[in-house]
Design an enzyme around this catalytic site. Structure first.
Site, PDB file in Angstrom:
ATOM      1  N   CYS A  32       0.889  -1.234  -0.016  1.00  0.00           N
ATOM      2  CA  CYS A  32      -0.126  -0.030  -0.021  1.00  0.00           C
ATOM      3  C   CYS A  32       0.955   1.226  -0.012  1.00  0.00           C
ATOM      4  O   CYS A  32       1.704   1.561   0.907  1.00  0.00           O
ATOM      5  CB  CYS A  32      -0.922  -0.040   1.033  1.00  0.00           C
ATOM      6  SG  CYS A  32      -1.917   1.600   1.452  1.00  0.00           S
ATOM      7  N   CYS A  35      -0.120   3.840   2.514  1.00  0.00           N
ATOM      8  CA  CYS A  35       0.446   3.313   3.824  1.00  0.00           C
ATOM      9  C   CYS A  35       1.908   3.741   4.318  1.00  0.00           C
ATOM     10  O   CYS A  35       2.274   4.005   5.327  1.00  0.00           O
ATOM     11  CB  CYS A  35       0.308   1.674   4.186  1.00  0.00           C
ATOM     12  SG  CYS A  35      -1.556   1.235   3.997  1.00  0.00           S
TER      13      CYS A  35
END
Length: 105
Positions: A32, A35
């Site tokens: 991600c 993230c």
């Protein structure tokens, strides 16, 4: 200080801490991009809030049961727990000030 990594086995004990301090849990995954953008912000908050809050992470690929338990549909998702109960949910990358305000609320 880095956020602590939580697993299926350690999650409940971490959010039900007896200190009464808030616990911010970051639900994330290695693949991600957002993230990864959020990680340094959480590292900084973890260092600055040591003793007044706990910052933790759950890898949803390694522990999908936890993501399912809390209805995580998008990552990064941050959940603030107080006394073991979720009190605030943040989805997406937010500023350090925004996250700190949610943690303090």
């Amino acid at each position: 200080m880095k956020p602590q990594s939580l697993t299926n086995e350690t999650f409940d004990a971490a959010i039900n801490n007896t200190t009464g301090l808030p616990v911010l849990v970051d639900f994330w995954a290695e693949w991600c991009g957002p993230c990864k953008m959020l990680a340094p912000i959480l590292d900084q908050i973890a260092g600055e809030q040591a003793g007044s809050a706990t910052i933790a992470k759950v890898d949803i690929d390694a522990h999908p049961e936890l993501a399912e338990r809390f209805g995580i549909r998008a990552i990064p998702t941050l959940i603030v727990f107080k006394n073991g109960q979720p009190v605030n949910t943040i989805t997406g990358v937010k500023s350090k000030a925004f996250i700190e305000a949610a943690l303090a609320a």
